[in-house]
Structure formats: C-alpha cells, structure tokens
Design a protein around this motif. Sequence first.
Motif, PDB file in Angstrom:
ATOM      1  N   ALA A 215       1.416   1.096  -5.498  1.00  0.00           N
ATOM      2  CA  ALA A 215       0.428  -0.619  -4.337  1.00  0.00           C
ATOM      3  C   ALA A 215       1.507  -1.164  -3.575  1.00  0.00           C
ATOM      4  O   ALA A 215       1.669  -0.974  -2.630  1.00  0.00           O
ATOM      5  CB  ALA A 215       0.098  -1.254  -5.356  1.00  0.00           C
ATOM      6  N   ARG A 216       2.662  -0.814  -3.544  1.00  0.00           N
ATOM      7  CA  ARG A 216       4.409  -1.808  -2.791  1.00  0.00           C
ATOM      8  C   ARG A 216       4.653  -0.464  -1.847  1.00  0.00           C
ATOM      9  O   ARG A 216       4.468  -1.353  -0.721  1.00  0.00           O
ATOM     10  CB  ARG A 216       4.922  -1.685  -3.423  1.00  0.00           C
ATOM     11  CG  ARG A 216       5.285  -2.684  -4.303  1.00  0.00           C
ATOM     12  CD  ARG A 216       6.973  -3.140  -4.611  1.00  0.00           C
ATOM     13  NE  ARG A 216       7.348  -2.489  -5.889  1.00  0.00           N
ATOM     14  CZ  ARG A 216       7.014  -2.300  -7.262  1.00  0.00           C
ATOM     15  NH1 ARG A 216       6.226  -3.284  -7.776  1.00  0.00           N
ATOM     16  NH2 ARG A 216       8.481  -1.128  -7.683  1.00  0.00           N
ATOM     17  N   ARG A 217       4.020   0.927  -1.707  1.00  0.00           N
ATOM     18  CA  ARG A 217       4.420   1.884  -0.619  1.00  0.00           C
ATOM     19  C   ARG A 217       3.040   1.865   0.434  1.00  0.00           C
ATOM     20  O   ARG A 217       3.166   2.126   1.170  1.00  0.00           O
ATOM     21  CB  ARG A 217       5.090   3.427  -1.663  1.00  0.00           C
ATOM     22  CG  ARG A 217       5.733   3.548  -2.669  1.00  0.00           C
ATOM     23  CD  ARG A 217       5.964   4.682  -3.028  1.00  0.00           C
ATOM     24  NE  ARG A 217       6.699   5.392  -2.055  1.00  0.00           N
ATOM     25  CZ  ARG A 217       7.745   6.702  -2.560  1.00  0.00           C
ATOM     26  NH1 ARG A 217       7.678   6.450  -3.554  1.00  0.00           N
ATOM     27  NH2 ARG A 217       7.611   7.567  -1.497  1.00  0.00           N
ATOM     28  N   VAL A 218       1.312   1.603  -0.341  1.00  0.00           N
ATOM     29  CA  VAL A 218       0.782   1.785  -0.196  1.00  0.00           C
ATOM     30  C   VAL A 218       1.189   0.835   1.767  1.00  0.00           C
ATOM     31  O   VAL A 218       1.026   1.075   2.533  1.00  0.00           O
ATOM     32  CB  VAL A 218      -0.337   1.927  -0.438  1.00  0.00           C
ATOM     33  CG1 VAL A 218      -2.013   1.744   0.396  1.00  0.00           C
ATOM     34  CG2 VAL A 218      -0.704   2.867  -1.321  1.00  0.00           C
ATOM     35  N   ALA A 219       1.478  -0.617   0.540  1.00  0.00           N
ATOM     36  CA  ALA A 219       0.957  -1.501   1.589  1.00  0.00           C
ATOM     37  C   ALA A 219       2.187  -1.542   1.754  1.00  0.00           C
ATOM     38  O   ALA A 219       2.271  -1.795   3.935  1.00  0.00           O
ATOM     39  CB  ALA A 219       2.020  -2.676   0.992  1.00  0.00           C
ATOM     40  N   ALA A 220       3.420  -0.784   2.445  1.00  0.00           N
ATOM     41  CA  ALA A 220       5.251  -0.788   3.086  1.00  0.00           C
ATOM     42  C   ALA A 220       4.437   0.449   4.270  1.00  0.00           C
ATOM     43  O   ALA A 220       5.440  -0.116   5.663  1.00  0.00           O
ATOM     44  CB  ALA A 220       6.312  -0.329   1.681  1.00  0.00           C
ATOM     45  N   ALA A 221       3.290   0.920   4.146  1.00  0.00           N
ATOM     46  CA  ALA A 221       3.043   1.698   5.109  1.00  0.00           C
ATOM     47  C   ALA A 221       1.911   1.117   6.120  1.00  0.00           C
ATOM     48  O   ALA A 221       1.524   2.125   6.739  1.00  0.00           O
ATOM     49  CB  ALA A 221       2.396   3.078   4.577  1.00  0.00           C
ATOM     50  N   GLY A 222       1.601  -0.067   5.642  1.00  0.00           N
ATOM     51  CA  GLY A 222       1.010  -1.048   6.553  1.00  0.00           C
ATOM     52  C   GLY A 222      -0.082  -1.014   6.453  1.00  0.00           C
ATOM     53  O   GLY A 222      -0.865  -1.894   6.809  1.00  0.00           O
TER      54      GLY A 222
ATOM     55  N   GLY B 212      -5.579   4.195 -17.865  1.00  0.00           N
ATOM     56  CA  GLY B 212      -4.276   4.377 -16.800  1.00  0.00           C
ATOM     57  C   GLY B 212      -3.715   5.961 -16.230  1.00  0.00           C
ATOM     58  O   GLY B 212      -2.923   5.710 -15.946  1.00  0.00           O
ATOM     59  N   ILE B 213      -4.542   6.861 -17.107  1.00  0.00           N
ATOM     60  CA  ILE B 213      -4.337   8.327 -16.950  1.00  0.00           C
ATOM     61  C   ILE B 213      -4.453   8.393 -15.193  1.00  0.00           C
ATOM     62  O   ILE B 213      -3.511   8.911 -14.582  1.00  0.00           O
ATOM     63  CB  ILE B 213      -4.545   9.161 -17.718  1.00  0.00           C
ATOM     64  CG1 ILE B 213      -4.512   8.888 -18.942  1.00  0.00           C
ATOM     65  CG2 ILE B 213      -5.020  10.408 -17.151  1.00  0.00           C
ATOM     66  CD1 ILE B 213      -5.598   9.581 -20.155  1.00  0.00           C
ATOM     67  N   VAL B 214      -5.613   7.650 -14.310  1.00  0.00           N
ATOM     68  CA  VAL B 214      -5.125   7.835 -13.179  1.00  0.00           C
ATOM     69  C   VAL B 214      -5.782   6.638 -12.398  1.00  0.00           C
ATOM     70  O   VAL B 214      -5.939   5.186 -13.596  1.00  0.00           O
ATOM     71  CB  VAL B 214      -7.161   9.063 -13.253  1.00  0.00           C
ATOM     72  CG1 VAL B 214      -7.378   8.703 -11.430  1.00  0.00           C
ATOM     73  CG2 VAL B 214      -6.941  10.228 -13.636  1.00  0.00           C
ATOM     74  N   ALA B 215      -4.923   6.165 -11.681  1.00  0.00           N
ATOM     75  CA  ALA B 215      -5.319   5.047 -10.869  1.00  0.00           C
ATOM     76  C   ALA B 215      -6.035   5.006  -9.298  1.00  0.00           C
ATOM     77  O   ALA B 215      -5.100   6.164  -9.068  1.00  0.00           O
ATOM     78  CB  ALA B 215      -3.707   3.974 -10.451  1.00  0.00           C
ATOM     79  N   LEU B 216      -6.773   4.054  -9.184  1.00  0.00           N
ATOM     80  CA  LEU B 216      -7.410   3.752  -7.514  1.00  0.00           C
ATOM     81  C   LEU B 216      -7.250   3.072  -6.979  1.00  0.00           C
ATOM     82  O   LEU B 216      -7.349   1.604  -7.089  1.00  0.00           O
ATOM     83  CB  LEU B 216      -8.927   3.960  -8.181  1.00  0.00           C
ATOM     84  CG  LEU B 216      -9.792   4.060  -6.917  1.00  0.00           C
ATOM     85  CD1 LEU B 216      -9.301   6.283  -7.366  1.00  0.00           C
ATOM     86  CD2 LEU B 216     -11.394   4.129  -7.659  1.00  0.00           C
ATOM     87  N   HIS B 217      -6.175   3.347  -5.987  1.00  0.00           N
ATOM     88  CA  HIS B 217      -4.954   2.851  -5.009  1.00  0.00           C
ATOM     89  C   HIS B 217      -6.200   2.665  -4.247  1.00  0.00           C
ATOM     90  O   HIS B 217      -6.938   3.271  -3.164  1.00  0.00           O
ATOM     91  CB  HIS B 217      -3.967   2.761  -4.497  1.00  0.00           C
ATOM     92  CG  HIS B 217      -3.100   2.811  -5.675  1.00  0.00           C
ATOM     93  ND1 HIS B 217      -3.176   3.318  -6.775  1.00  0.00           N
ATOM     94  CD2 HIS B 217      -2.443   1.851  -5.741  1.00  0.00           C
ATOM     95  CE1 HIS B 217      -1.933   2.908  -8.143  1.00  0.00           C
ATOM     96  NE2 HIS B 217      -1.749   1.689  -7.105  1.00  0.00           N
ATOM     97  N   ARG B 218      -6.497   1.159  -3.528  1.00  0.00           N
ATOM     98  CA  ARG B 218      -7.511   1.152  -2.076  1.00  0.00           C
ATOM     99  C   ARG B 218      -6.441   0.124  -1.194  1.00  0.00           C
ATOM    100  O   ARG B 218      -6.162  -0.827  -0.992  1.00  0.00           O
ATOM    101  CB  ARG B 218      -8.924   0.269  -2.195  1.00  0.00           C
ATOM    102  CG  ARG B 218      -9.786   1.232  -2.815  1.00  0.00           C
ATOM    103  CD  ARG B 218     -11.231   0.695  -3.681  1.00  0.00           C
ATOM    104  NE  ARG B 218     -10.904  -0.524  -3.854  1.00  0.00           N
ATOM    105  CZ  ARG B 218     -11.918  -1.545  -4.882  1.00  0.00           C
ATOM    106  NH1 ARG B 218     -13.293  -1.262  -4.095  1.00  0.00           N
ATOM    107  NH2 ARG B 218     -12.335  -2.197  -5.599  1.00  0.00           N
ATOM    108  N   GLY B 219      -6.879  -0.227   0.002  1.00  0.00           N
ATOM    109  CA  GLY B 219      -6.193  -0.316   1.596  1.00  0.00           C
ATOM    110  C   GLY B 219      -6.951  -0.893   2.595  1.00  0.00           C
ATOM    111  O   GLY B 219      -8.219   0.563   2.166  1.00  0.00           O
ATOM    112  N   ARG B 220      -6.878  -1.260   2.877  1.00  0.00           N
ATOM    113  CA  ARG B 220      -7.487  -1.601   4.542  1.00  0.00           C
ATOM    114  C   ARG B 220      -6.899  -1.716   5.141  1.00  0.00           C
ATOM    115  O   ARG B 220      -5.816  -2.271   5.730  1.00  0.00           O
ATOM    116  CB  ARG B 220      -8.977  -2.813   4.387  1.00  0.00           C
ATOM    117  CG  ARG B 220      -9.665  -2.749   5.377  1.00  0.00           C
ATOM    118  CD  ARG B 220     -10.644  -3.913   5.374  1.00  0.00           C
ATOM    119  NE  ARG B 220     -11.823  -3.551   3.951  1.00  0.00           N
ATOM    120  CZ  ARG B 220     -12.129  -2.664   4.377  1.00  0.00           C
ATOM    121  NH1 ARG B 220     -12.850  -2.046   5.106  1.00  0.00           N
ATOM    122  NH2 ARG B 220     -13.415  -2.526   3.173  1.00  0.00           N
ATOM    123  N   LYS B 221      -6.761  -1.256   6.873  1.00  0.00           N
ATOM    124  CA  LYS B 221      -6.182  -1.211   7.973  1.00  0.00           C
ATOM    125  C   LYS B 221      -6.427  -2.097   8.816  1.00  0.00           C
ATOM    126  O   LYS B 221      -7.881  -2.433   9.266  1.00  0.00           O
ATOM    127  CB  LYS B 221      -6.783   0.112   8.597  1.00  0.00           C
ATOM    128  CG  LYS B 221      -5.714   0.267  10.085  1.00  0.00           C
ATOM    129  CD  LYS B 221      -5.931   1.277  11.081  1.00  0.00           C
ATOM    130  CE  LYS B 221      -4.990   1.864  12.058  1.00  0.00           C
ATOM    131  NZ  LYS B 221      -5.432   2.660  12.820  1.00  0.00           N
TER     132      LYS B 221
END
Length: 235
Positions: free
Chosen positions: A204-211, A223-232
């Motif tokens: 999550a930190r890396r996704v946020a750091a990418a913008g 937690g075997i799999v995680a679903l990360h979401r973000g918005r531009k």
Amino acid sequence: MSRADLDKDPHDVSAMFDDVAPRYDLANGVLSLGQDRLWRRAVLRAVDPRPRDRVLDLAAGTGTSALPFAAAGAQVVAADFSLGMLRAGHARRSGTRGLAFTAADALALPFRDGAFDAVTISFGLRNVSDTDRALRELLRVTRPGGRLVVCEFSTPTFRPFRAVYSGYLMRALPRVARRVGTNGPAYAYLAESIADWPAQEGLARRVAAAGWAEVEWRDLTGGIVALHRGRKPLS
C-alpha cells in the motif's frame, strides 16, 4: 524447462511463462483449490466496469482475468509480455466481444496518457523487475479520477496458518504443478517470488508513493491474497 530467479530478468520471466501457457489456467485452478474463481469475482467488483469503460488488464496471460470485464460491457485490452500466453489466449478467445490482446511491457506501456478508465493487474505485479516504475506507468495511462486494482498474493494474517502456507508454497506447489503437467521449476520461482513479496501495508505504501490516492486494501482468503485499490488524483 525454464524458470526465472528473483532478479526477474524480463527475458527469463517471459520465457518461463511461455513454457507454462498451455496449462496455466488449469494449474492455477488446481493449485489454488478453486479459490482463483472467488478472487476474480472480487477483482470484478473492485474494478466495477461500466458499459463502454476502457479497461486495461495488465499481465492478463491467456485473458481469463479479462473476460468478466468484457462481459460487463467494457472495452478491455488484455496485455502481457509473454507471447506464448497471448497466443494461447487469442486462440481460445479471439471472438470475444470487447476483448483485444496486445503485447506490452509493464515498464513502458504502449498507450497514450489517460487512455483508460480503470487499470488492473492480477498476480503479475510481483513478476515485474521494477514494481514502482510499473505502478507509475499504470498511473500515466489512467484518466484523472480513474481507478487501480491490484490483486496479488500476500501475507496470511493468522500466524499459525502462515507457517503451514509457507511450507505449501515452497515444497508442495512445484510438485503439484508437475502432477498437472506444467513446469515445476517455474512454479518453484513463483513460490519464491510470493515469499519475497511485501505484506499488505508495505505494498500500500508503494502504491501511494507512485502517486495513487485513496489507497486501501482488503484481504481475501485470510490474507493469502490482498486486493489493493487506488484512484488517480483529479489534478
């Protein structure tokens, strides 16, 4: 039979996936004990494609992950850097309405800025040699306000189960892969790449750091799999 190592040289990774392409979907179903279908449904809900939305499904392999978006009426580009995967997908699904296959490098996507309403990558981000650059490229090709969904293996949250899961990855997974007629050494690499991957908060930190903004995640299958979401961001 080829396999990559954790340096993730693009030629090695591509050749490895070329090898496993013919039985990749079958192996995934067996190795995940059928959970891959549940994970794809979770990705579909998170992407929430609307009719005529433009969706990029990166690391789409044979296109299995892209089919639900096309079925919802979106215009989907299934992109991958393994030509073997793309050939297998095109042979099976070339007539699918709203679905197009293309070769693409995650570090230099062949699309204009803001081309997509949503971008997603399932079980492919950890195989890219430069994760942060790939996340920035996905940001570039997404329109302002558009959305990102990353589905990736992660770290089980229940500590006793974590040890059992780690043992399955490193010992059983390559053996099972060989039993279903696919490349055992390749799946040994995949197990190592999962073990080496950051946990939920770290990604999550890396996704946020990418913008990306509004970054959040939720666990699937403990937690075997995680679903990360973000918005531009809009600006």
